[in-house]
Design a protein around this motif. Sequence first.
Motif, PDB file in Angstrom:
ATOM      1  N   SER A  14     -10.495   0.413   8.316  1.00 17.12           N
ATOM      2  CA  SER A  14      -9.106   0.246   7.894  1.00 17.12           C
ATOM      3  C   SER A  14      -9.014   0.002   6.393  1.00 17.12           C
ATOM      4  CB  SER A  14      -8.472  -0.914   8.652  1.00 17.12           C
ATOM      5  OG  SER A  14      -7.216  -1.208   8.143  1.00 17.12           O
ATOM      6  N   LEU A  15      -9.922  -0.782   5.867  1.00 14.75           N
ATOM      7  CA  LEU A  15      -9.943  -1.026   4.425  1.00 14.75           C
ATOM      8  C   LEU A  15     -10.192   0.272   3.659  1.00 14.75           C
ATOM      9  CD1 LEU A  15      -9.780  -3.269   2.304  1.00 14.75           C
ATOM     10  CD2 LEU A  15     -12.231  -3.557   2.528  1.00 14.75           C
ATOM     11  N   THR A  16     -11.123   1.069   4.149  1.00 18.15           N
ATOM     12  CA  THR A  16     -11.405   2.358   3.522  1.00 18.15           C
ATOM     13  C   THR A  16     -10.202   3.299   3.626  1.00 18.15           C
ATOM     14  OG1 THR A  16     -13.725   2.097   4.101  1.00 18.15           O
ATOM     15  CG2 THR A  16     -12.995   4.300   3.509  1.00 18.15           C
ATOM     16  N   ALA A  17      -9.568   3.337   4.798  1.00 16.25           N
ATOM     17  CA  ALA A  17      -8.402   4.205   4.982  1.00 16.25           C
ATOM     18  C   ALA A  17      -7.238   3.765   4.108  1.00 16.25           C
ATOM     19  CB  ALA A  17      -7.983   4.203   6.449  1.00 16.25           C
ATOM     20  N   SER A  18      -7.064   2.473   3.932  1.00 15.93           N
ATOM     21  CA  SER A  18      -5.954   1.976   3.112  1.00 15.93           C
ATOM     22  C   SER A  18      -6.182   2.256   1.631  1.00 15.93           C
ATOM     23  CB  SER A  18      -5.765   0.487   3.350  1.00 15.93           C
ATOM     24  OG  SER A  18      -5.443   0.249   4.692  1.00 15.93           O
ATOM     25  N   VAL A  19      -7.413   2.089   1.173  1.00  9.15           N
ATOM     26  CA  VAL A  19      -7.722   2.449  -0.216  1.00  9.15           C
ATOM     27  C   VAL A  19      -7.522   3.942  -0.415  1.00  9.15           C
ATOM     28  CG1 VAL A  19      -9.594   2.608  -1.905  1.00  9.15           C
ATOM     29  CG2 VAL A  19      -9.253   0.500  -0.633  1.00  9.15           C
ATOM     30  N   TYR A  20      -7.935   4.724   0.560  1.00  9.85           N
ATOM     31  CA  TYR A  20      -7.737   6.169   0.494  1.00  9.85           C
ATOM     32  C   TYR A  20      -6.246   6.513   0.491  1.00  9.85           C
ATOM     33  CZ  TYR A  20      -9.022  11.036   1.064  1.00  9.85           C
ATOM     34  OH  TYR A  20      -9.197  12.375   0.861  1.00  9.85           O
ATOM     35  N   ALA A  21      -5.432   5.776   1.264  1.00  8.45           N
ATOM     36  CA  ALA A  21      -3.990   6.038   1.306  1.00  8.45           C
ATOM     37  C   ALA A  21      -3.347   5.744  -0.042  1.00  8.45           C
ATOM     38  CB  ALA A  21      -3.332   5.205   2.405  1.00  8.45           C
ATOM     39  N   VAL A  22      -3.776   4.667  -0.694  1.00 10.41           N
ATOM     40  CA  VAL A  22      -3.237   4.349  -2.028  1.00 10.41           C
ATOM     41  C   VAL A  22      -3.639   5.431  -3.024  1.00 10.41           C
ATOM     42  CG1 VAL A  22      -3.395   2.710  -3.946  1.00 10.41           C
ATOM     43  CG2 VAL A  22      -3.105   1.874  -1.613  1.00 10.41           C
ATOM     44  N   TRP A  23      -4.892   5.848  -2.967  1.00  7.84           N
ATOM     45  CA  TRP A  23      -5.379   6.884  -3.874  1.00  7.84           C
ATOM     46  C   TRP A  23      -4.671   8.219  -3.615  1.00  7.84           C
ATOM     47  CZ3 TRP A  23      -7.574   6.944  -8.306  1.00  7.84           C
ATOM     48  CH2 TRP A  23      -8.254   8.056  -8.766  1.00  7.84           C
ATOM     49  N   ALA A  24      -4.486   8.565  -2.351  1.00  7.20           N
ATOM     50  CA  ALA A  24      -3.794   9.809  -2.010  1.00  7.20           C
ATOM     51  C   ALA A  24      -2.334   9.755  -2.448  1.00  7.20           C
ATOM     52  CB  ALA A  24      -3.891  10.069  -0.515  1.00  7.20           C
ATOM     53  N   ALA A  74       2.788   1.337  -1.029  1.00  4.15           N
ATOM     54  CA  ALA A  74       3.115  -0.068  -0.784  1.00  4.15           C
ATOM     55  C   ALA A  74       2.464  -0.562   0.505  1.00  4.15           C
ATOM     56  CB  ALA A  74       4.628  -0.257  -0.728  1.00  4.15           C
ATOM     57  N   LEU A  75       2.528   0.243   1.561  1.00  2.97           N
ATOM     58  CA  LEU A  75       1.915  -0.144   2.826  1.00  2.97           C
ATOM     59  C   LEU A  75       0.393  -0.197   2.709  1.00  2.97           C
ATOM     60  CD1 LEU A  75       2.467  -0.931   5.717  1.00  2.97           C
ATOM     61  CD2 LEU A  75       2.398   1.480   6.311  1.00  2.97           C
ATOM     62  N   ILE A  78      -0.414  -3.475   1.143  1.00  2.28           N
ATOM     63  CA  ILE A  78      -0.242  -4.547   2.135  1.00  2.28           C
ATOM     64  C   ILE A  78      -1.446  -4.599   3.066  1.00  2.28           C
ATOM     65  CG2 ILE A  78       1.127  -5.241   4.143  1.00  2.28           C
ATOM     66  CD1 ILE A  78       3.598  -4.231   2.585  1.00  2.28           C
ATOM     67  N   MET A  79      -1.911  -3.441   3.509  1.00  2.00           N
ATOM     68  CA  MET A  79      -3.070  -3.408   4.396  1.00  2.00           C
ATOM     69  C   MET A  79      -4.337  -3.888   3.686  1.00  2.00           C
ATOM     70  SD  MET A  79      -2.302  -2.737   7.429  1.00  2.00           S
ATOM     71  CE  MET A  79      -3.995  -2.674   7.966  1.00  2.00           C
ATOM     72  N   ILE A  80      -4.472  -3.571   2.416  1.00  2.00           N
ATOM     73  CA  ILE A  80      -5.640  -4.051   1.664  1.00  2.00           C
ATOM     74  C   ILE A  80      -5.607  -5.570   1.558  1.00  2.00           C
ATOM     75  CG2 ILE A  80      -6.716  -4.075  -0.629  1.00  2.00           C
ATOM     76  CD1 ILE A  80      -5.908  -1.103  -0.842  1.00  2.00           C
ATOM     77  N   THR A  81      -4.413  -6.144   1.336  1.00  2.00           N
ATOM     78  CA  THR A  81      -4.329  -7.600   1.257  1.00  2.00           C
ATOM     79  C   THR A  81      -4.564  -8.264   2.607  1.00  2.00           C
ATOM     80  OG1 THR A  81      -1.922  -7.574   1.537  1.00  2.00           O
ATOM     81  CG2 THR A  81      -2.760  -7.596  -0.712  1.00  2.00           C
ATOM     82  N   LEU A  82      -4.320  -7.552   3.709  1.00  2.00           N
ATOM     83  CA  LEU A  82      -4.640  -8.103   5.029  1.00  2.00           C
ATOM     84  C   LEU A  82      -6.126  -7.973   5.354  1.00  2.00           C
ATOM     85  CD1 LEU A  82      -1.776  -6.965   7.404  1.00  2.00           C
ATOM     86  CD2 LEU A  82      -2.356  -9.277   6.736  1.00  2.00           C
ATOM     87  N   GLU A  83      -6.717  -6.842   5.019  1.00  2.00           N
ATOM     88  CA  GLU A  83      -8.115  -6.602   5.369  1.00  2.00           C
ATOM     89  C   GLU A  83      -9.087  -7.319   4.432  1.00  2.00           C
ATOM     90  OE1 GLU A  83      -8.795  -5.389   8.090  1.00  2.00           O
ATOM     91  OE2 GLU A  83      -7.119  -4.120   8.638  1.00  2.00           O
ATOM     92  N   TYR A  84      -8.776  -7.354   3.181  1.00  5.42           N
ATOM     93  CA  TYR A  84      -9.566  -8.099   2.200  1.00  5.42           C
ATOM     94  C   TYR A  84      -8.627  -9.189   1.705  1.00  5.42           C
ATOM     95  CZ  TYR A  84     -13.032  -8.798  -1.437  1.00  5.42           C
ATOM     96  OH  TYR A  84     -14.008  -9.326  -2.236  1.00  5.42           O
ATOM     97  N   PRO A  85      -8.519 -10.273   2.465  1.00  6.28           N
ATOM     98  CA  PRO A  85      -7.350 -11.153   2.342  1.00  6.28           C
ATOM     99  C   PRO A  85      -7.248 -11.892   1.007  1.00  6.28           C
ATOM    100  CG  PRO A  85      -9.003 -12.169   3.714  1.00  6.28           C
ATOM    101  CD  PRO A  85      -9.492 -10.792   3.408  1.00  6.28           C
ATOM    102  N   SER A 125      -7.041   6.097   9.495  1.00  5.65           N
ATOM    103  CA  SER A 125      -6.171   5.025   9.984  1.00  5.65           C
ATOM    104  C   SER A 125      -6.083   5.063  11.504  1.00  5.65           C
ATOM    105  CB  SER A 125      -4.772   5.150   9.382  1.00  5.65           C
ATOM    106  OG  SER A 125      -4.809   4.974   7.992  1.00  5.65           O
ATOM    107  N   LEU A 126      -5.989   6.255  12.068  1.00 10.18           N
ATOM    108  CA  LEU A 126      -5.942   6.373  13.526  1.00 10.18           C
ATOM    109  C   LEU A 126      -7.262   5.977  14.180  1.00 10.18           C
ATOM    110  CD1 LEU A 126      -3.830   9.612  14.008  1.00 10.18           C
ATOM    111  CD2 LEU A 126      -3.154   7.245  14.394  1.00 10.18           C
TER     112      LEU A 126
END
Length: 155
Positions: A14-24, A74-75, A78-85, A125-126
């Motif tokens: 999830s952390l990897t997917a969220s970083v990828y989502a921000v980059w994308a 933005a999401l 938020i996910m990065i702050t949840l996964e790497y709190p 993410s899925l």
Amino acid sequence: MGKLIWHELSRYISLTASVYAVWASFWGFFFRKFFWDFIGGTLRAPGGLQPSPKVAIFITVIVKHPIVQIATMALGFIMITLEYPLPVLKGTAIHRSIILRVVLLTIQASGTVLFYQGTNAALWSLIAVMFYIRALMLREKMEEGKRNTGPVEQA
């Protein structure tokens, strides 16, 4: 061997997917393309594939105004702050909630699949959602949650 801890594996994915989502999303600002524009499109000789008029709302919120990219970024943060709190969130009920992560990752996957650069982030993410659901089925608890449960001391 050891026992696989599903929520830890899904946390890393999830952390990897969220970083990828921000980059994308960042690259989606510069190269705006609606990913599903080929469905129902018209192929023209001097213009290539033209999207169908039925998807005009997606063209508006992705190509003309990058609303989907901003919301996905933005999401993702938020996910990065949840996964790497953040220190403020560490150990709170929001940080320990696996169900909240499943919901947010599903929303993130739904947003990132719309624009061209975010399809890999949607896939990962899925995958993280499936692993979090597996952790829920096995009734795993987050480590911070295990430390907070104990006998209450009487004063």
